[in-house]
Write a protein that holds these residues in place. Sequence first.
Motif, PDB file in Angstrom:
ATOM      1  N   GLY A 131      -6.241 -11.208  29.118  1.00  0.00           N
ATOM      2  CA  GLY A 131      -6.955 -11.048  28.079  1.00  0.00           C
ATOM      3  C   GLY A 131      -7.054  -9.680  27.382  1.00  0.00           C
ATOM      4  N   THR A 132      -6.285  -8.519  28.071  1.00  0.00           N
ATOM      5  CA  THR A 132      -6.249  -7.363  27.310  1.00  0.00           C
ATOM      6  C   THR A 132      -5.423  -7.487  26.080  1.00  0.00           C
ATOM      7  N   PRO A 133      -5.868  -7.046  24.941  1.00  0.00           N
ATOM      8  CA  PRO A 133      -5.366  -7.403  23.604  1.00  0.00           C
ATOM      9  C   PRO A 133      -4.115  -6.410  23.606  1.00  0.00           C
ATOM     10  N   SER A 134      -3.224  -7.089  23.005  1.00  0.00           N
ATOM     11  CA  SER A 134      -1.843  -6.384  22.741  1.00  0.00           C
ATOM     12  C   SER A 134      -2.308  -5.162  21.469  1.00  0.00           C
ATOM     13  N   SER A 135      -1.572  -4.238  21.500  1.00  0.00           N
ATOM     14  CA  SER A 135      -1.758  -3.211  20.310  1.00  0.00           C
ATOM     15  C   SER A 135      -0.424  -3.130  19.355  1.00  0.00           C
ATOM     16  N   ILE A 136      -1.076  -3.296  18.231  1.00  0.00           N
ATOM     17  CA  ILE A 136       0.032  -3.256  16.992  1.00  0.00           C
ATOM     18  C   ILE A 136      -0.071  -2.171  16.132  1.00  0.00           C
ATOM     19  N   VAL A 137       1.160  -1.692  15.748  1.00  0.00           N
ATOM     20  CA  VAL A 137       1.179  -0.508  14.593  1.00  0.00           C
ATOM     21  C   VAL A 137       2.256  -1.194  13.760  1.00  0.00           C
ATOM     22  N   VAL A 138       2.132  -1.107  12.444  1.00  0.00           N
ATOM     23  CA  VAL A 138       2.962  -1.463  11.240  1.00  0.00           C
ATOM     24  C   VAL A 138       3.120  -0.076  10.355  1.00  0.00           C
ATOM     25  N   THR A 139       4.093   0.511   9.984  1.00  0.00           N
ATOM     26  CA  THR A 139       4.130   1.482   9.035  1.00  0.00           C
ATOM     27  C   THR A 139       5.391   1.130   8.220  1.00  0.00           C
ATOM     28  N   ALA A 140       5.542   1.728   7.035  1.00  0.00           N
ATOM     29  CA  ALA A 140       6.509   1.557   5.959  1.00  0.00           C
ATOM     30  C   ALA A 140       6.878   2.690   5.145  1.00  0.00           C
ATOM     31  N   LYS A 141       8.089   2.994   4.820  1.00  0.00           N
ATOM     32  CA  LYS A 141       8.459   3.933   4.155  1.00  0.00           C
ATOM     33  C   LYS A 141       9.586   3.698   3.150  1.00  0.00           C
ATOM     34  N   SER A 142       9.678   4.474   2.026  1.00  0.00           N
ATOM     35  CA  SER A 142      10.908   4.329   1.200  1.00  0.00           C
ATOM     36  C   SER A 142      12.076   4.837   1.437  1.00  0.00           C
ATOM     37  N   THR A 143      13.196   4.770   1.263  1.00  0.00           N
ATOM     38  CA  THR A 143      14.591   5.318   1.356  1.00  0.00           C
ATOM     39  C   THR A 143      15.209   5.624   0.208  1.00  0.00           C
ATOM     40  N   ASP A 144      16.252   6.374   0.137  1.00  0.00           N
ATOM     41  CA  ASP A 144      17.022   6.548  -0.771  1.00  0.00           C
ATOM     42  C   ASP A 144      18.408   5.662  -0.728  1.00  0.00           C
ATOM     43  N   ARG A 161       0.788  -1.099  -0.055  1.00  0.00           N
ATOM     44  CA  ARG A 161      -0.015  -0.149  -0.160  1.00  0.00           C
ATOM     45  C   ARG A 161       0.874   1.275   0.089  1.00  0.00           C
ATOM     46  N   ASN A 162       1.985   1.203   0.449  1.00  0.00           N
ATOM     47  CA  ASN A 162       2.972   2.271   0.556  1.00  0.00           C
ATOM     48  C   ASN A 162       3.884   2.326  -0.606  1.00  0.00           C
ATOM     49  N   HIS A 163       3.636   1.287  -1.641  1.00  0.00           N
ATOM     50  CA  HIS A 163       4.544   1.137  -2.913  1.00  0.00           C
ATOM     51  C   HIS A 163       6.054   1.163  -2.512  1.00  0.00           C
ATOM     52  N   VAL A 164       6.564   0.409  -1.582  1.00  0.00           N
ATOM     53  CA  VAL A 164       7.878   0.391  -1.188  1.00  0.00           C
ATOM     54  C   VAL A 164       8.690  -0.619  -1.870  1.00  0.00           C
ATOM     55  N   ARG A 165       9.705  -0.194  -2.617  1.00  0.00           N
ATOM     56  CA  ARG A 165      10.663  -1.237  -3.318  1.00  0.00           C
ATOM     57  C   ARG A 165      11.858  -1.241  -2.514  1.00  0.00           C
ATOM     58  N   ASN A 166      12.333  -0.110  -2.265  1.00  0.00           N
ATOM     59  CA  ASN A 166      13.442   0.078  -1.454  1.00  0.00           C
ATOM     60  C   ASN A 166      13.359   0.995   0.077  1.00  0.00           C
ATOM     61  N   GLY A 167      13.402   0.238   0.915  1.00  0.00           N
ATOM     62  CA  GLY A 167      12.893   1.158   2.153  1.00  0.00           C
ATOM     63  C   GLY A 167      13.006   0.173   3.413  1.00  0.00           C
ATOM     64  N   LEU A 168      11.971   0.422   4.200  1.00  0.00           N
ATOM     65  CA  LEU A 168      11.914  -0.523   5.450  1.00  0.00           C
ATOM     66  C   LEU A 168      10.561  -0.310   5.810  1.00  0.00           C
ATOM     67  N   PHE A 169      10.282  -1.442   6.894  1.00  0.00           N
ATOM     68  CA  PHE A 169       9.094  -1.453   7.733  1.00  0.00           C
ATOM     69  C   PHE A 169       9.255  -1.375   9.115  1.00  0.00           C
ATOM     70  N   TYR A 170       8.500  -0.725   9.960  1.00  0.00           N
ATOM     71  CA  TYR A 170       8.662  -0.833  11.522  1.00  0.00           C
ATOM     72  C   TYR A 170       7.242  -1.336  11.821  1.00  0.00           C
ATOM     73  N   LEU A 171       7.607  -2.259  12.829  1.00  0.00           N
ATOM     74  CA  LEU A 171       6.352  -2.813  13.551  1.00  0.00           C
ATOM     75  C   LEU A 171       6.564  -2.310  15.077  1.00  0.00           C
ATOM     76  N   GLN A 172       5.649  -2.228  15.714  1.00  0.00           N
ATOM     77  CA  GLN A 172       5.550  -2.010  17.311  1.00  0.00           C
ATOM     78  C   GLN A 172       4.353  -2.825  17.928  1.00  0.00           C
ATOM     79  N   VAL A 173       4.704  -3.627  18.964  1.00  0.00           N
ATOM     80  CA  VAL A 173       3.636  -4.246  19.663  1.00  0.00           C
ATOM     81  C   VAL A 173       3.883  -3.916  21.191  1.00  0.00           C
ATOM     82  N   THR A 174       2.658  -3.539  21.812  1.00  0.00           N
ATOM     83  CA  THR A 174       2.834  -3.133  23.347  1.00  0.00           C
ATOM     84  C   THR A 174       1.733  -3.924  24.035  1.00  0.00           C
ATOM     85  N   ARG A 175       1.898  -3.653  25.351  1.00  0.00           N
ATOM     86  CA  ARG A 175       1.010  -4.684  26.226  1.00  0.00           C
ATOM     87  C   ARG A 175      -0.469  -4.282  26.005  1.00  0.00           C
ATOM     88  N   GLY A 176      -0.972  -3.095  25.320  1.00  0.00           N
ATOM     89  CA  GLY A 176      -1.916  -2.777  25.015  1.00  0.00           C
ATOM     90  C   GLY A 176      -2.736  -1.688  25.851  1.00  0.00           C
TER      91      GLY A 176
END
Length: 287
Positions: free
Chosen positions: A108-121, A81-96
């Motif tokens: 039973g408290t659900p963990s939280s998750i974030v995933v982002t991606a970006k192109s780099t030069d 979705r971010n059209h990344v060919r050269n770059g990175l992804f970052y993911l973070q999981v917390t206790r919620g």
Amino acid sequence: MPRIAYVNGQYVAHTDAMVHIEDRGYQFADGVYEVCEVRHGLIVDLTRHLDRLNRSLGELRIAWPMSRAALTQVIRQTLRRNHVRNGLFYLQVTRGVARRDHVFPKEGTPSSIVVTAKSTDPTIVAKKNASGIKAITVRDNRWDRVDIKTVGLLPNALARQQAKEAGAQEAIYIDHNGMVKEGAATNVWIVDADGILVTRPAEHGILRGITRTTLIDVAGKLDLPVAERYFSVEEMMSAREVFITAATSICFPVVSIDGQTIANGHPGSVSQKIREAFFDVAEKTVI
């Protein structure tokens, strides 16, 4: 093209992405993360990154937010979705998200998750490889469990800022015995007087870098001897080569530390050989 982030089950515009004010990652740094390189449309060393994520979650007793297979698909979809060919992804999981309290939230408290991606030069990395980078040394003031890849990075951020203000790009942590540990965001290597690649053992005093692990495989392919042992600041300063490794930079030669020139002040041949062979050995996963 606007960036897209994955946040707790939804793909949203990066500018609209948000987490709750009582997310434990925000209030206690109670979470872990991974950063992984994408090169020519291929995810580099994904299996090892997810293995380390599993270890970090286990050490902190945080539940996986979804199955490993599902997370892999979320990573791929975020990259697409971010059209990344050269770059990175970052993911973070917390206790919620839970009412602020130092003890863990109810089971039973659900963990939280974030995933982002970006192109780099890629040309920026190439320039640093061609010229080398500068570093400074700092005393290690972090908590004892730096083997867990947590989001508690304030000491690292302060060390990097100190390096920037000194005209350098990395800060290298030194333990109370005067031995080299690792960089604020990297693992540290030297080529010693005997031509051996040396890096500190990956016990609880440093993070077991994924690039570090793969580099050992690369060295084996190139018949380069490797020793995991402690080494002093003095040995580092007199080394044939010094370089740092990380997922998004692979292998940066260090040509100056604390204002002192390393070797002849130019990137060395060993780090160049490793860099050129790295992607032939590393695992590559199609997005």
